[in-house]
Design a protein around this motif. Sequence first.
Motif, PDB file in Angstrom:
ATOM      1  N   ASP A 663       0.832  -1.213   0.000  1.00 54.17           N
ATOM      2  CA  ASP A 663       0.000   0.000   0.000  1.00 54.17           C
ATOM      3  C   ASP A 663       0.864   1.260   0.000  1.00 54.17           C
ATOM      4  O   ASP A 663       0.569   2.238  -0.702  1.00 54.17           O
ATOM      5  CB  ASP A 663      -0.939   0.012   1.209  1.00 54.17           C
ATOM      6  CG  ASP A 663      -2.016  -1.052   1.109  1.00 54.17           C
ATOM      7  OD1 ASP A 663      -2.314  -1.469  -0.038  1.00 54.17           O
ATOM      8  OD2 ASP A 663      -2.557  -1.467   2.147  1.00 54.17           O
ATOM      9  N   GLU A 664       1.918   1.229   0.791  1.00 51.47           N
ATOM     10  CA  GLU A 664       2.821   2.379   0.849  1.00 51.47           C
ATOM     11  C   GLU A 664       3.505   2.577  -0.512  1.00 51.47           C
ATOM     12  O   GLU A 664       3.678   3.702  -0.990  1.00 51.47           O
ATOM     13  CB  GLU A 664       3.867   2.144   1.945  1.00 51.47           C
ATOM     14  CG  GLU A 664       4.679   3.379   2.283  1.00 51.47           C
ATOM     15  CD  GLU A 664       5.723   3.105   3.367  1.00 51.47           C
ATOM     16  OE1 GLU A 664       6.676   3.912   3.455  1.00 51.47           O
ATOM     17  OE2 GLU A 664       5.588   2.095   4.095  1.00 51.47           O
ATOM     18  N   PHE A 665       3.876   1.456  -1.144  1.00 50.09           N
ATOM     19  CA  PHE A 665       4.497   1.517  -2.475  1.00 50.09           C
ATOM     20  C   PHE A 665       3.529   2.133  -3.481  1.00 50.09           C
ATOM     21  O   PHE A 665       3.897   3.013  -4.272  1.00 50.09           O
ATOM     22  CB  PHE A 665       4.898   0.108  -2.924  1.00 50.09           C
ATOM     23  CG  PHE A 665       5.429   0.039  -4.334  1.00 50.09           C
ATOM     24  CD1 PHE A 665       6.724   0.424  -4.627  1.00 50.09           C
ATOM     25  CD2 PHE A 665       4.622  -0.403  -5.383  1.00 50.09           C
ATOM     26  CE1 PHE A 665       7.218   0.375  -5.928  1.00 50.09           C
ATOM     27  CE2 PHE A 665       5.106  -0.462  -6.681  1.00 50.09           C
ATOM     28  CZ  PHE A 665       6.410  -0.079  -6.953  1.00 50.09           C
ATOM     29  N   SER A 666       2.269   1.688  -3.424  1.00 49.00           N
ATOM     30  CA  SER A 666       1.259   2.200  -4.359  1.00 49.00           C
ATOM     31  C   SER A 666       1.093   3.705  -4.206  1.00 49.00           C
ATOM     32  O   SER A 666       1.060   4.446  -5.197  1.00 49.00           O
ATOM     33  CB  SER A 666      -0.074   1.485  -4.119  1.00 49.00           C
ATOM     34  OG  SER A 666      -1.053   1.962  -5.007  1.00 49.00           O
ATOM     35  N   LYS A 667       1.014   4.179  -2.974  1.00 46.96           N
ATOM     36  CA  LYS A 667       0.860   5.616  -2.739  1.00 46.96           C
ATOM     37  C   LYS A 667       2.067   6.385  -3.275  1.00 46.96           C
ATOM     38  O   LYS A 667       1.924   7.432  -3.909  1.00 46.96           O
ATOM     39  CB  LYS A 667       0.699   5.883  -1.236  1.00 46.96           C
ATOM     40  CG  LYS A 667      -0.671   5.530  -0.690  1.00 46.96           C
ATOM     41  CD  LYS A 667      -0.708   5.728   0.820  1.00 46.96           C
ATOM     42  CE  LYS A 667      -2.006   5.161   1.399  1.00 46.96           C
ATOM     43  NZ  LYS A 667      -1.994   5.176   2.882  1.00 46.96           N
ATOM     44  N   ALA A 668       3.251   5.867  -3.016  1.00 45.51           N
ATOM     45  CA  ALA A 668       4.473   6.553  -3.456  1.00 45.51           C
ATOM     46  C   ALA A 668       4.547   6.640  -4.981  1.00 45.51           C
ATOM     47  O   ALA A 668       4.920   7.676  -5.545  1.00 45.51           O
ATOM     48  CB  ALA A 668       5.697   5.812  -2.917  1.00 45.51           C
ATOM     49  N   ILE A 669       4.158   5.551  -5.638  1.00 47.29           N
ATOM     50  CA  ILE A 669       4.205   5.520  -7.107  1.00 47.29           C
ATOM     51  C   ILE A 669       3.171   6.476  -7.698  1.00 47.29           C
ATOM     52  O   ILE A 669       3.467   7.275  -8.593  1.00 47.29           O
ATOM     53  CB  ILE A 669       3.951   4.084  -7.622  1.00 47.29           C
ATOM     54  CG1 ILE A 669       5.131   3.181  -7.285  1.00 47.29           C
ATOM     55  CG2 ILE A 669       3.683   4.084  -9.128  1.00 47.29           C
ATOM     56  CD1 ILE A 669       6.410   3.511  -8.008  1.00 47.29           C
ATOM     57  N   LEU A 670       1.955   6.410  -7.207  1.00 48.25           N
ATOM     58  CA  LEU A 670       0.870   7.191  -7.797  1.00 48.25           C
ATOM     59  C   LEU A 670       1.014   8.673  -7.478  1.00 48.25           C
ATOM     60  O   LEU A 670       0.614   9.522  -8.279  1.00 48.25           O
ATOM     61  CB  LEU A 670      -0.485   6.663  -7.321  1.00 48.25           C
ATOM     62  CG  LEU A 670      -0.779   5.215  -7.738  1.00 48.25           C
ATOM     63  CD1 LEU A 670      -2.133   4.760  -7.226  1.00 48.25           C
ATOM     64  CD2 LEU A 670      -0.695   5.055  -9.248  1.00 48.25           C
ATOM     65  N   LEU A 671       1.615   9.009  -6.355  1.00 47.90           N
ATOM     66  CA  LEU A 671       1.873  10.417  -6.046  1.00 47.90           C
ATOM     67  C   LEU A 671       2.955  10.979  -6.951  1.00 47.90           C
ATOM     68  O   LEU A 671       2.982  12.170  -7.227  1.00 47.90           O
ATOM     69  CB  LEU A 671       2.303  10.559  -4.578  1.00 47.90           C
ATOM     70  CG  LEU A 671       1.180  10.504  -3.542  1.00 47.90           C
ATOM     71  CD1 LEU A 671       1.763  10.486  -2.137  1.00 47.90           C
ATOM     72  CD2 LEU A 671       0.232  11.692  -3.711  1.00 47.90           C
ATOM     73  N   GLY A 672       3.823  10.081  -7.409  1.00 49.50           N
ATOM     74  CA  GLY A 672       4.940  10.531  -8.255  1.00 49.50           C
ATOM     75  C   GLY A 672       4.520  10.846  -9.646  1.00 49.50           C
ATOM     76  O   GLY A 672       5.257  11.442 -10.397  1.00 49.50           O
TER      77      GLY A 672
END
Length: 672
Positions: A663-672
Amino acid sequence: MTDNHLVPNRLITEKSPYLLQHAYNPVDWFPWSGEAFAKAKSEDKPIFLSIGYSTCHWCHVMERESFEDDEVADILNKHFVSIKVDREERPDIDHIYMEVCQLLTGSGGWPLTIIMTPDKEPFFAGTYFPKKSRYGYIGLMDLLCKINETWKNQRDELLRSADSIIGALSKEEGEEDKSSINEDMIQKAYKSLSGSFDEKYGGMGTAPKFPMPHNIMFLLRYYRIAKTEKALQMVIKTLESMYRGGIYDHIGFGFSRYSTDKKWLVPHFEKMLYDNALLMYAYTEAYQATKKALFKDIALQIGEYILRDMTSPMGGFYSAEDADSEGEEGKFYIWDKKEIYDILGEGDGELFCKTYNITDKGNFEGKNIPNLIENESFEKVYKDESLTALRNKLYEYRERREHPFKDDKILTSWNGLMIAAMAFSGRVFDNIEFLDAAKKAVDFILMNLRRQDGRLLARYREGSADHLGYLDDYAFFIWGLIELYQAGFDERYISTAAELADDMLKLFYDKEQKGFFIYGIDGEKLITRPKELYDGAMPSGNSVAALTLLKLSRLTDKNEYEDIVNDMFQSFGGKVGRYPAGYTYFLSAYMLAAKESMEVVLVGKREAKETSEMLRIVNDEFLPHIAISLKKNGDNNYTMLDDKTTAYICRGYSCSKPIKDIDEFSKAILLG
């Protein structure tokens, strides 16, 4: 063809399908060769240079009217040395003399007709000529007679013309305003595309309409950065409209080269590998950006067409399919309403005809091109199993017709584009068949189109590889290798891409003026050594080289690649600034460099559940700014946390802490 033409000319020993089409002409053709120029010099004759390609409709027309004609052949054989060139095998020659044609006439196209001195210096240029003069338009016979007379009696006039043309070409190649690419050019390119956008039928301008997939790619990137909704709507409207039109083969799939009208209804029916590669890539990106199932279906159908009809048993991809069959343009693709009813029966025939606008009157020379232009339920058509069954029936019937000619030469450059498309679509849609096809094509090129010293060659056909690879061969193939690496993380592909990038720099890069030449330092020396930056029917070699070097820089940590691209951005602002919308792929490369990019390094095993989940997040989203790689635990000081796949994410010049939580990875990717 008359009986006295059964003896072939010199072209019979060539491998090019286009040259072989002219092997039984009464014209005493030469291939581009030292022998031809030596003959012209010794006999003091001008060169008649004809450039085309095997699936070119008007090339066929000019051959039937003139090059198969004894009267025309008699004039050419007596007073000229005639040379045939396949533009797809010799893009260097084609580029130079097409520039001449555009310089002299303001336009260009194929067949390209050039008349020049034995020293290759042109003094006349044009495209198609009928045999005889008509409607104020000079015919080939009158033209040849006039030039022959001038060559004999007023040659100084022709030589002065040749000198001024060479001077103008050299000036054009040497003129570079060294200003930088800037943000304003991106805005101007978008405004230009937006201003010419056809709100009703999509695409830019009126007619003819070309797909121009790199414009779609630019608009998607512009939308992602600027959040301009209209940019996305232009993409959606254009991609839907092209699919609905007759430019798309609704029976056998794949796109024709361009539409002759603004509705995308009537195409020039030839199908080119490069168009279908770039469109497959663009529809896949559009699916990522919109999640529209239709775009996924179209990308998959293009891939199905390529695997079924355009892939050699050895793994390479063929070049093109002709527009003509049985001497008629489009005959293979068009239908009579009664014919549909006879094949499908009355009830099913009525359903199909209503769906695809098949009428008694027809929409093309009394026959019908199936299309969905007036069908507002077009998105549901390919989900309808009964219509799928009817299309399959018609496909089986159509297969019994005489097929258009297939140009089965294998070009490194166009294969590079299709490798990129297959690899990219393969990873986005988790399509093993596409990924396998990309791998086989790479293996084919490395085995058959790369010499032992590492030099790429441009064309393979019937066991013979020939012509030193051009910039496009290197840039496009490197693109394919990068995409294939990011689809499966096989280190061979990225290391080969870096090797070829280094070779590309040695062979083509202009250290003084920056950018890349079309042909290498080891290539035949022609009257100029041009560069191409303009993104035409497909992106230029310079544009693709810029984007691939940027990606390689991030994937290999070779900062020198990015330095070279930055030098290009500093050098070509003057050229791009004159008409930014003509350089959309180059501007896409600039957006990757200037806007915050992201490098994602996953550390773990490819088969691990967490790795697959992280990759699925990346592959599902439209993230053209991401360079992703996979490392083993301990490689380059990258380590796993708690024995789980771990992501290291860097934006610009700063990196965040390692991430193992999905979930943390998903947020980091999509925010980027």
